[in-house]
Design a protein around this motif. Structure first.
Motif, PDB file in Angstrom:
ATOM      1  N   ARG A 156     -40.248  42.930 -90.957  1.00 34.01           N
ATOM      2  CA  ARG A 156     -41.696  42.792 -90.382  1.00 34.01           C
ATOM      3  C   ARG A 156     -41.809  43.129 -88.804  1.00 34.01           C
ATOM      4  O   ARG A 156     -42.704  43.559 -88.380  1.00 34.01           O
ATOM      5  N   SER A 157     -40.774  42.649 -88.249  1.00 33.73           N
ATOM      6  CA  SER A 157     -40.967  42.744 -86.537  1.00 33.73           C
ATOM      7  C   SER A 157     -40.819  44.185 -86.179  1.00 33.73           C
ATOM      8  O   SER A 157     -41.495  44.833 -85.582  1.00 33.73           O
ATOM      9  N   LYS A 158     -39.979  45.171 -86.804  1.00 35.14           N
ATOM     10  CA  LYS A 158     -40.069  46.515 -86.732  1.00 35.14           C
ATOM     11  C   LYS A 158     -41.522  47.243 -87.107  1.00 35.14           C
ATOM     12  O   LYS A 158     -41.577  48.089 -86.297  1.00 35.14           O
ATOM     13  N   LEU A 159     -41.852  46.862 -88.230  1.00 30.31           N
ATOM     14  CA  LEU A 159     -43.142  47.500 -88.773  1.00 30.31           C
ATOM     15  C   LEU A 159     -44.137  47.202 -87.375  1.00 30.31           C
ATOM     16  O   LEU A 159     -44.933  47.794 -87.081  1.00 30.31           O
ATOM     17  N   GLN A 160     -44.161  45.550 -87.234  1.00 30.20           N
ATOM     18  CA  GLN A 160     -45.122  45.350 -85.959  1.00 30.20           C
ATOM     19  C   GLN A 160     -44.840  46.116 -84.786  1.00 30.20           C
ATOM     20  O   GLN A 160     -45.977  46.594 -84.115  1.00 30.20           O
ATOM     21  N   GLN A 161     -43.695  46.470 -84.505  1.00 33.44           N
ATOM     22  CA  GLN A 161     -43.275  47.063 -83.177  1.00 33.44           C
ATOM     23  C   GLN A 161     -43.953  48.551 -83.488  1.00 33.44           C
ATOM     24  O   GLN A 161     -44.397  49.288 -82.544  1.00 33.44           O
ATOM     25  N   TYR A 162     -43.564  49.274 -84.559  1.00 31.81           N
ATOM     26  CA  TYR A 162     -44.233  50.568 -84.799  1.00 31.81           C
ATOM     27  C   TYR A 162     -45.838  50.483 -85.036  1.00 31.81           C
ATOM     28  O   TYR A 162     -46.429  51.531 -84.601  1.00 31.81           O
ATOM     29  N   ALA A 163     -46.395  49.579 -85.392  1.00 34.55           N
ATOM     30  CA  ALA A 163     -47.781  49.437 -85.126  1.00 34.55           C
ATOM     31  C   ALA A 163     -48.503  49.493 -84.010  1.00 34.55           C
ATOM     32  O   ALA A 163     -49.518  50.002 -83.534  1.00 34.55           O
ATOM     33  N   VAL A 164     -47.868  48.796 -82.879  1.00 40.18           N
ATOM     34  CA  VAL A 164     -48.322  48.576 -81.619  1.00 40.18           C
ATOM     35  C   VAL A 164     -47.858  49.992 -80.800  1.00 40.18           C
ATOM     36  O   VAL A 164     -48.788  50.381 -80.103  1.00 40.18           O
ATOM     37  N   ASP A 165     -46.725  50.474 -81.003  1.00 38.63           N
ATOM     38  CA  ASP A 165     -46.287  51.399 -80.303  1.00 38.63           C
ATOM     39  C   ASP A 165     -45.418  52.431 -80.975  1.00 38.63           C
ATOM     40  O   ASP A 165     -44.136  52.359 -81.276  1.00 38.63           O
TER      41      ASP A 165
END
Length: 86
Positions: free
Chosen positions: A28-37
């Motif tokens: 989930r954190s990697k997906l959030q990181q990808y969504a932001v940048d």
């Protein structure tokens, strides 16, 4: 930097709830990181050949198969490395 919306298929959500919590949190954190940048994970994201617009995100031994249209990241499947591409 545009924040993209994340959507999950029923299959992806089921996989996330059944895996160990720390692994699910990492994904989930990697997906959030990808969504932001998206450029921050450029080494771990790759377009899949012969699969239309599908892409994969590598998170340890897990693979996240998704599509992106500039506004929404639609997570289709989350699977262990060996069975992610079936």
């Amino acid at each position: 930097m545009a924040i993209l919306e994340l959507t999950f298929s029923r299959d992806a959500l089921r996989t996330l709830t059944r895996m160990p919590r720390n692994t699910a949190a990492t994904i989930r954190s990697k997906l959030q990181q990808y969504a932001v940048d998206p450029s921050s994970l450029a080494n771990n994201v790759k377009a899949l050949k012969g699969a239309g617009r599908e892409m994969r995100l590598r998170v340890g031994d897990w693979r996240v198969i998704f599509t992106e249209d500039g506004r929404v990241i639609a997570v289709k499947r989350i699977a262990p490395r060996g069975s992610a591409y079936d």
